[in-house]
Scaffold this active site. Structure first.
Site, PDB file in Angstrom:
ATOM      1  N   ILE A  72       0.831  -1.209   0.000  1.00  0.00           N
ATOM      2  CA  ILE A  72       0.000   0.000   0.000  1.00  0.00           C
ATOM      3  C   ILE A  72       0.868   1.263   0.000  1.00  0.00           C
ATOM      4  O   ILE A  72       0.506   2.263  -0.610  1.00  0.00           O
ATOM      5  CB  ILE A  72      -1.006  -0.005   1.182  1.00  0.00           C
ATOM      6  CG1 ILE A  72      -2.048   1.111   1.025  1.00  0.00           C
ATOM      7  CG2 ILE A  72      -0.301   0.132   2.515  1.00  0.00           C
ATOM      8  CD1 ILE A  72      -3.019   0.875  -0.093  1.00  0.00           C
ATOM      9  N   VAL A  75       1.680   2.177  -3.520  1.00  0.00           N
ATOM     10  CA  VAL A  75       0.523   2.792  -4.172  1.00  0.00           C
ATOM     11  C   VAL A  75       0.402   4.246  -3.704  1.00  0.00           C
ATOM     12  O   VAL A  75       0.160   5.142  -4.503  1.00  0.00           O
ATOM     13  CB  VAL A  75      -0.766   1.998  -3.863  1.00  0.00           C
ATOM     14  CG1 VAL A  75      -1.996   2.699  -4.420  1.00  0.00           C
ATOM     15  CG2 VAL A  75      -0.651   0.572  -4.408  1.00  0.00           C
ATOM     16  N   HIS A  76       0.613   4.453  -2.436  1.00  0.00           N
ATOM     17  CA  HIS A  76       0.573   5.800  -1.862  1.00  0.00           C
ATOM     18  C   HIS A  76       1.650   6.683  -2.499  1.00  0.00           C
ATOM     19  O   HIS A  76       1.390   7.832  -2.849  1.00  0.00           O
ATOM     20  CB  HIS A  76       0.786   5.696  -0.349  1.00  0.00           C
ATOM     21  CG  HIS A  76       0.754   6.983   0.380  1.00  0.00           C
ATOM     22  ND1 HIS A  76      -0.386   7.756   0.484  1.00  0.00           N
ATOM     23  CD2 HIS A  76       1.724   7.648   1.067  1.00  0.00           C
ATOM     24  CE1 HIS A  76      -0.110   8.839   1.189  1.00  0.00           C
ATOM     25  NE2 HIS A  76       1.160   8.797   1.558  1.00  0.00           N
ATOM     26  N   ALA A  77       2.839   6.145  -2.684  1.00  0.00           N
ATOM     27  CA  ALA A  77       3.934   6.896  -3.289  1.00  0.00           C
ATOM     28  C   ALA A  77       3.598   7.274  -4.731  1.00  0.00           C
ATOM     29  O   ALA A  77       3.838   8.405  -5.166  1.00  0.00           O
ATOM     30  CB  ALA A  77       5.229   6.075  -3.246  1.00  0.00           C
ATOM     31  N   HIS A  80       1.140  10.099  -4.730  1.00  0.00           N
ATOM     32  CA  HIS A  80       1.813  11.374  -4.448  1.00  0.00           C
ATOM     33  C   HIS A  80       2.508  11.914  -5.694  1.00  0.00           C
ATOM     34  O   HIS A  80       2.418  13.099  -6.011  1.00  0.00           O
ATOM     35  CB  HIS A  80       2.856  11.211  -3.336  1.00  0.00           C
ATOM     36  CG  HIS A  80       2.329  11.501  -1.971  1.00  0.00           C
ATOM     37  ND1 HIS A  80       2.194  12.775  -1.495  1.00  0.00           N
ATOM     38  CD2 HIS A  80       1.916  10.677  -0.990  1.00  0.00           C
ATOM     39  CE1 HIS A  80       1.713  12.726  -0.270  1.00  0.00           C
ATOM     40  NE2 HIS A  80       1.533  11.470   0.060  1.00  0.00           N
TER      41      HIS A  80
END
Length: 104
Positions: A72, A75-77, A80
């Protein structure tokens, strides 16, 4: 390569780019200091470039074969980075509009 550090570097640089763009827009809107706004945008582009290079390293490491586990945080990176890219493009347009409004 320390995967966790690479991902955190991507997030940090993308987040820094995003912050710089918002600062540039504020400077253009509030102070009409377009030279400072452009300087901030250039710094944002540099941070974005570093983030993009990190992303490229991760892609090369994976080689399209699933060698890099997708968590996750990755995916977050990516989220961003994509937001920072879009905001940088929009920031350029917003600053250009402020220039037009101020007759520059």
């Amino acid at each position: 390569m320390d995967l966790e550090n690479e991902v955190m570097e991507l997030i940090a640089n993308a987040g820094y780019a995003r912050s710089l763009v918002f600062q540039a827009i504020a400077v253009a809107r509030e102070d009409h200091d377009f030279a400072q706004a452009e300087s901030l945008m250039e710094q944002a582009r540099e941070a974005l470039s570093v983030a993009h290079l990190t992303q490229t390293k991760l892609i090369e490491m994976d080689e399209g074969s699933g060698k890099v586990p997708v968590h996750i945080i990755m995916v977050h990176a990516q989220d961003h980075l994509m937001n920072a890219i879009m905001l940088t493009e929009l920031g350029n347009e917003i600053i250009a509009l402020h220039k037009m409004i101020n007759g520059q």
